[in-house]
Design a protein around this motif. Sequence first.
Motif, mmCIF file in Angstrom:
data_model
loop_
_atom_site.group_PDB
_atom_site.id
_atom_site.type_symbol
_atom_site.label_atom_id
_atom_site.label_comp_id
_atom_site.label_asym_id
_atom_site.label_seq_id
_atom_site.Cartn_x
_atom_site.Cartn_y
_atom_site.Cartn_z
ATOM 1 N N SER A 1 36.308 -14.516 -18.544
ATOM 2 C CA SER A 1 36.029 -13.413 -19.463
ATOM 3 C C SER A 1 34.566 -13.522 -19.865
ATOM 4 O O SER A 1 34.053 -14.651 -19.990
ATOM 5 N N PRO A 2 33.830 -12.462 -20.068
ATOM 6 C CA PRO A 2 34.279 -11.073 -19.887
ATOM 7 C C PRO A 2 34.451 -10.714 -18.406
ATOM 8 O O PRO A 2 33.937 -11.393 -17.550
ATOM 9 N N VAL A 3 35.154 -9.593 -18.203
ATOM 10 C CA VAL A 3 35.470 -9.164 -16.843
ATOM 11 C C VAL A 3 34.629 -7.947 -16.476
ATOM 12 O O VAL A 3 34.437 -7.059 -17.295
ATOM 13 N N ASP A 4 34.117 -7.965 -15.236
ATOM 14 C CA ASP A 4 33.449 -6.734 -14.783
ATOM 15 C C ASP A 4 34.426 -5.894 -13.972
ATOM 16 O O ASP A 4 35.557 -6.305 -13.696
ATOM 17 N N LEU A 5 33.965 -4.748 -13.588
ATOM 18 C CA LEU A 5 34.859 -3.764 -12.946
ATOM 19 C C LEU A 5 35.476 -4.312 -11.655
ATOM 20 O O LEU A 5 36.679 -4.204 -11.421
ATOM 21 N N GLY A 6 34.614 -4.923 -10.815
ATOM 22 C CA GLY A 6 35.090 -5.439 -9.527
ATOM 23 C C GLY A 6 36.164 -6.488 -9.730
ATOM 24 O O GLY A 6 37.212 -6.462 -9.076
ATOM 25 N N MET A 7 35.909 -7.420 -10.667
ATOM 26 C CA MET A 7 36.859 -8.479 -10.946
ATOM 27 C C MET A 7 38.154 -7.910 -11.516
ATOM 28 O O MET A 7 39.256 -8.360 -11.185
ATOM 29 N N ALA A 8 38.010 -6.906 -12.381
ATOM 30 C CA ALA A 8 39.184 -6.285 -13.020
ATOM 31 C C ALA A 8 40.118 -5.706 -11.974
ATOM 32 O O ALA A 8 41.338 -5.852 -12.044
ATOM 33 N N LEU A 9 39.520 -5.044 -10.965
ATOM 34 C CA LEU A 9 40.320 -4.435 -9.914
ATOM 35 C C LEU A 9 40.963 -5.516 -9.055
ATOM 36 O O LEU A 9 42.167 -5.487 -8.769
ATOM 37 N N GLU A 10 40.129 -6.488 -8.670
ATOM 38 C CA GLU A 10 40.596 -7.577 -7.800
ATOM 39 C C GLU A 10 41.740 -8.332 -8.461
ATOM 40 O O GLU A 10 42.749 -8.642 -7.840
ATOM 41 N N GLN A 11 41.573 -8.642 -9.728
ATOM 42 C CA GLN A 11 42.543 -9.481 -10.428
ATOM 43 C C GLN A 11 43.580 -8.660 -11.193
ATOM 44 O O GLN A 11 44.415 -9.214 -11.886
ATOM 45 N N SER A 12 43.472 -7.329 -11.092
ATOM 46 C CA SER A 12 44.413 -6.445 -11.765
ATOM 47 C C SER A 12 44.494 -6.770 -13.257
ATOM 48 O O SER A 12 45.569 -6.965 -13.814
ATOM 49 N N CYS A 13 43.341 -6.773 -13.883
ATOM 50 C CA CYS A 13 43.260 -7.190 -15.281
ATOM 51 C C CYS A 13 43.687 -6.042 -16.196
ATOM 52 O O CYS A 13 43.009 -5.035 -16.320
ATOM 53 N N ASN A 14 44.828 -6.213 -16.830
ATOM 54 C CA ASN A 14 45.365 -5.154 -17.695
ATOM 55 C C ASN A 14 44.459 -4.841 -18.886
ATOM 56 O O ASN A 14 44.210 -3.674 -19.185
#
Lengths: 381, 608
Positions: free
Chosen positions: B360-373
Amino acid sequence: MNRRNSIWSGLDWVTIFLFLALALFGWMNIYGAGYSFEQTSIFSFSNRAGKQFVWLMTALVLGFAILLIDEKTYDVLGYWLYGATILLLLITPVLAHDIKGSLSWITFGPISLQPAEFAKCFTAIAIAKYMGRYGYQVRSWRDLVVPCAMVLLPMFIIMVLQRETGSALVFLAFLLPLYRQGMTGKLMAAGVIAIVVGVVVLKVGLIPDSLLDKVLQPHQKTRIEVLLGMKEDPTGAGYNVNQSLIAIGSGGFFGKGYLKGTQTKLKFVPEQDTDFIFCTVGEEWGFFGSLVVLLLYLAFILRLIMIAERQRDVFSQVYAYSVASIFLVHLAINVGMVLGLLPVIGIPLPMFSYGGSSLWGFTLLLFILLRLDASRVNKLH
Amino acid sequence: MINDTYYRRRYVIAGIAIAIVAIYIIRLFALQIVDQSRRAKADNNALVRQPVYASRGLIYDRNDSLLVFNQPIYEVLIIIREMGTNFNVPAFCQALQIDTTYYNTRMAWIRDRNKNRGYSKYTHQLFMGQLKKEDVSLLEERLYQFPGVSIRKRTLRDYNYTAAAHILGSVGEVNQRDLDRDPYYQQGDYSGRDGIERQYEIDLRGVNGGEVLMRDNRGRIRGSYHNGELDRSAVAGKNLQLGIDIDIQELAEQLIGDNIGSAVAIEPATGEVLALVSMPGWDPRELVGKARSKNYNALLNDPRKPLLNRATQATYSPGSTFKTLQTLVCLDQDGIKPSTLYPCNGPESTPIKCTHHHGSPVDLGMALEQSCNPYYWCAFRDLLQRDGYGNQNNTFRHNYARWREGIMKFGLGSQFEDSDIPNQRSGSIPSVKFYDRCYGKTGWKAITIRSLSIGQGEVLVTPLQLANQAACLANDGYYITPHLLHNDSTYKTNSHRHETGIDTAYFHIVKDGMARVMTNGTGRWHNIAKWHICGKTGTVQNPHGKDHAIFIGFAPKENPKIAVAIAVENVGFGATWACPIAVKMIDMYLTKHYPELASEPIIDEQTK
């Protein structure tokens, strides 16, 4: 030599032409009526057209032979021939096989003959001889007793013993020569009515037990009504007429074309090459063809009347009128039946219907007349 | 010598002859010219019109594999008038292996003019249809015993594959509704039911011809009328080629196996459906012939509802696969920027926890990759409430409506009206009105509908819509209406091309993220790296048992040939249940397109 030549020159070729035209067109239509999808040649003996061709050829030979016989033969042998005919008519039911209830056919090997067809001719000769004798004149009804008896005798035999209503009814024709010789109009009309009523009574009377039962049973009533054309009964007795009318009506003006009639080809019309042959004309040649055929017949009959009128002796004239009337009555009854105007009475259409007996009978009738007519010139001398 | 007192009588006699002939001529005129009705009566007597059945069009798949063809079947026809009164009913029933009760009900039906409108005792009536050769062989041997009975050969459907029953549909005898609706149909015709058979009925059925035959007075057929001049020959039905690839269709059916689920594959460039699988299904051969109605009823009463085409009719929450669209719509509508970061507290995050482990914090690419709710909740919240809280309720509702519109541009929330795929459901992207009704105009805010941010809650999509969504991602922003027909020019026109209007650069971000899902994220366990697959898994909670497993994906990333969506009910994680099915389908399909790559190792060097 001279005399022989005069016969050929005195021969009425117009009549012969009309006779041949009708016979040939009839032959074509017999082929049409019997034509099916496994078609055979018009000359093949396996079909009726082929056989009719043989009948036609033999009839012409017969006609030629008659022309060679001296015309006085008929006057001389008139009563003998008549007597022999009556005998033959009497023997016929004994020898005959039952064909559809009729006992009028005698079989010689492959050939069946109907003596009733020849009886007309010899009855005509007998009446002609009687009325042609010197000094005979119709002054009262008494003078008609003998000729009438001569007509009624074969008629009765054919009607009752041979059960051939149609052939018997043809003897109506003899009223016309009697009329021409002086029988009154009233008497002729009475004769027509008497014969028609007599035939109806006898025909109905032939149904067993109906003479005993004074009141008619319902089914008998129906038969009479259908017979008299008062009632339509398409699946029963009226079926033939109904199909016949459909065949003719569907022909339209020019017809469906030769060999293209479905009603006749597919056997919806019964007896289509004998009694109902005119259906084939109506269906395949249409109004136009039917008109031509009827006008040919009319021309033929009027020509015979003309011939009758030019005869120089009563014998020939009575005989000629008998011939003309027999053709007329056949035409009237046959076509009237096919057109649904008269009850179903099975008699052939002259020259048209399939059958050796009737063709030979008409040939005999006509060619004796032609022989008498051809030699009329000699009588002047 | 001649007494000529009566010479005038010659005219009377000639007159009688003329009068008779004249009467007959008038009668003939009336019969033949005036009254025209007898022509029809003669035709009724003699002519029989018999249908000549057109053979139904064949159906091929995209690789010219024959899917549906015709097999001969037999019909028992009767002409009641010819059967006569001495017809041996028991022997007839025995020859057909039926009982007399069936015979009697059948005869009663045939004679009932209300039900059997074409009834005539003179013409052929269908006594029994759809019989196999062996059903009629006994009767055929003894046919001579049964006057008026005949056997007619027709064709029936047959199938080379047990797969694709839902797509193909079936063929049955026309019912009263068909007869009323379309005058083309005659009693006894066949028409398509469901699927392609119904959709393309008019093309497939062709045009039945007619033969005009003559029959004689005893009803025997005596050949064709006028040498067949009036006959119309049958025009065979059109053959159809479907975009389906029967091999991946079969593969997907096997992979879903006994589970309940569906798989849809689409060729992104054309919108052609490559596979449309709904399980459980049935063997299309079951709905052919005599057994049809029995088997149909069994399918109808099966509690697993095999007749339901789940690929187009079942609706699921899309789960995390929805995050691909969220990313695009939030970027497009300025809810976030590509550089936006959000914090994630893992399982402690509120209001939605994160089920994955990442920094954390999460960027957009990581959020998509890791499916960050949490990331997607924040992004959704900021998009809807970017104008602030408080009394800006109207702008919130306006922002929600705009978001919904953006999502629906991907083909969600409505049917593909311009598609030839039958029986679609529209799913649901809830409208403002819907929430107004639930909560009142001021009663709902971003937090109320937070589930939507991660594709749960009231969002409902069909597997077909999911596959189309994947195709739209593959195409960088547009989709062609998904359809079944192969190479159909109507689908090549612009009217079937649907743009999302979102910047293609944003699609590249999403594609990169989806590629990383397969290499580093939830899809990595089943990936085949050489195909450069982009994917997104989804695991959808549902109140009736285990989670539904969802997956969407396409490959290869650079030039996508196939887009896939999988939904398997009540099995658990999308990553474990749905993803491998999709990958195997992609593998099989791409192996056909790039045979030179088939032998390459499955695991790429980079993936380690």
